[in-house]
Design a protein around this motif. Structure first.
Motif: not given
Length: 535
Positions: A65-74
């Motif tokens: 949940n932290v990573l989804r807001s800080a990083f993008q995925t394709l």
């Protein structure tokens, strides 16, 4: 992911008018104080897990949940529904009829939070890095079927798969495929500590006390280019040791929203609080809990022992006495509501039956009582877990067929490391789906490199059934193969499904967008939240 719940689109649509009425503003949340989200769990940096926010290592719902807001995925899972849509990509799709070659074109002008350009080279680097590091207990298994990644140009990425996989677009929507800066992240090692460099909808700053994350501050990223509409300027995520403290913080207005971690007693209390400034929404959930067995451990290596346990365990009693009906009995690793689900364990074993369990053990020549230890994590899945395992112990021991002791482990990372090292005969786990497909409730648990490092193997599942379902672009057509897998697991019992949780979101009445707070993978969508006017 030992991580993830389904918010049905139809239900979300019904909830939207009622929720929107509480906070009558544009819901932008711009300016003013940040929206504060409470999390009743801990993210730790330990010797065993020194890089809790590195996408190559993180594999639990709170870190994701932290990573989804800080990083993008394709790709990304949309606010409702299950079919992934482009995120960092402008477009993606299979380029062959066998689902073995997947091509994406990136959006133009993508940048990381440090100003570096994000190109196809970074995408290739991120996937290759995940697989090279091959971190124990990490998410690498999701992308095991990638053979190689090509970059024909700065904006083109081509994935060549070792075998057909119709679920690959959904896997590219998970933080396992988060895009990291190839100029910052080491190629062959983890990025230790709490810093992140991403291109997501927010930039991230963290506060930590010792080895635990205490706060994550998200600020709207002015350079973000993706498919999301960010409806606030700042979100603060606070981490609590105890769900009771988190609930009190919500009641006092110190936090604005919480999405999981409440005990059944707290759910009932919030439902009956009479506080007009609080709202609690129940949503269908796809979180599951199960027992896992080390099938090489002498105590439970005989299939008959595991089958007898399946014949004794009373799921209905668990959800009634421990969870106050905030969960439902579950008879498959695939939860109800997911295409391909069948009640395979109920079909084989029916209602709890001690006499049948005794006969199973006698026919296998097993002396009773069978002695073993049930191990669980004390804090990772909430304070009700201890009560649940005490109930399981009572059920098994009262049959006179088992002599079970229970043991709680304080630190989650220690629990995961010991489990992976086969130190437990039987232990409790939870699962939040990485992607809303039956494949993700089955494939991660079997075969080489499985999520639990389980020694259980079944050649038909691994070489025929799972590969066969992954050739089916129409996921309804894959249901027949999934049903066979569930029946085999019910017979072999390397895992014993217990219950399926319901999802609760509690918020102050001036918070808008609560109906979109979680998506079909239970991912927390903080960009949907805004601040309105209290009723």
């Amino acid at each position: 992911m030992n991580r993830k719940t389904l918010v049905l689109p139809a239900l979300a649509g019904l909830l939207a008018p009622a929720l929107a009425a509480c906070g009558s503003s544009d819901g932008t949340g711009s300016g003013g104080s940040p929206i504060v989200v409470g999390v009743a769990s801990q993210i730790e940096a330990t010797k065993e897990a020194p890089a809790p926010l590195d996408p190559a290592a993180a594999y639990d719902i709170d870190a994701w949940n932290v990573l989804r807001s800080a990083f993008q995925t394709l790709m990304r899972v949309p606010r409702s529904g299950t079919a992934p849509v482009p995120e960092a990509a402008e477009s993606c799709g299979f380029r062959d009829t066998q689902n073995e070659q997947y091509r994406c074109t990136l959006r133009s002008g993508l940048k990381f939070s440090n100003g570096h350009a994000l190109t196809a080279t970074d995408v290739k680097f991120s996937i290759d890095r995940l697989r090279t590091i091959n971190y124990t207990n990490g998410p690498v298994s999701l992308l095991n079927d990638v053979d190689r990644v090509e970059t024909p140009s700065d904006r083109e990425v081509v994935f060549h798969l070792t075998k057909p996989d119709a679920t690959f677009p959904q896997k590219l929507a998970t933080p396992a495929a988060a895009i990291v800066d190839s100029q910052v992240y080491p190629k062959n090692a983890l990025y230790k500590g709490w810093e992140t460099v991403g291109s997501g909808p927010y930039t991230l700053k963290t506060e930590h006390g010792g080895d635990r994350l205490s706060k994550a501050d998200f600020t709207k990223n002015p350079e973000y280019k993706g498919g999301l509409t960010v409806k606030n300027d700042k979100v603060e995520m606070r981490f609590f040791d105890d769900s009771a403290d988190m609930e009190q913080a919500l009641r006092k207005g110190q936090i604005d929203l919480l999405s999981r971690g409440l005990t059944p007693k707290q759910v009932k209390g919030l439902q009956n609080s009479g506080d007009k400034h609080l709202m609690l929404q129940e949503m269908p959930g796809q979180e599951i809990r199960y027992l896992a067995f080390n099938t090489n451990d002498p105590a439970v290596s005989n299939k008959a022992v595991r089958q007898a346990i399946a014949q004794v365990v009373n799921r209905s009693q668990l959800v009634r006495d421990v969870y106050s009906y905030t969960a439902d009995p579950l008879y498959s690793l695939v939860p109800t509501g997911v295409t391909g689900h069948i009640n395979s364990f109920f079909t084989k074993y029916g209602n709890p039956n001690v006499a049948a369990a005794r006969q199973t053990l006698q026919q296998a020549g097993i002396n009773t009582p069978v002695k073993f230890t049930l191990t669980y994590s004390k804090n990772h899945y909430g304070s009700s877990t201890a009560k649940e395992f005490a109930a399981l112990q009572q059920q098994l021991n009262s049959s006179k067929l088992f002599d079970v002791t229970i043991k709680g482990i304080d630190r989650w990372q220690q629990f995961r490391t010991d489990e992976s090292d086969h130190k437990y005969a039987a232990f409790g786990m939870g699962w939040f789906a990485d992607l809303p497909d039956a494949d993700n409730y089955l494939a991660p648990f079997v075969g080489k490199g499985n999520f639990l490092n389980s020694p259980y193997r079944n050649d038909k599942i691994e070489s025929q059934l799972i590969p066969g379902t992954r050739q089916q672009t129409d996921r309804n057509a894959a249901a027949a193969g999934f049903k066979q897998v569930q029946d085999i697991l019910a017979d072999d019992v390397p895992f014993l499904p217990l219950w399926q949780g319901k999802q609760y979101v509690a918020a102050r009445d001036n918070i808008t967008g609560v109906e979109w707070a979680v998506n079909s993978t239970s991912a927390l969508q903080i960009w949907e939240l805004g601040r309105g006017v209290s009723s």
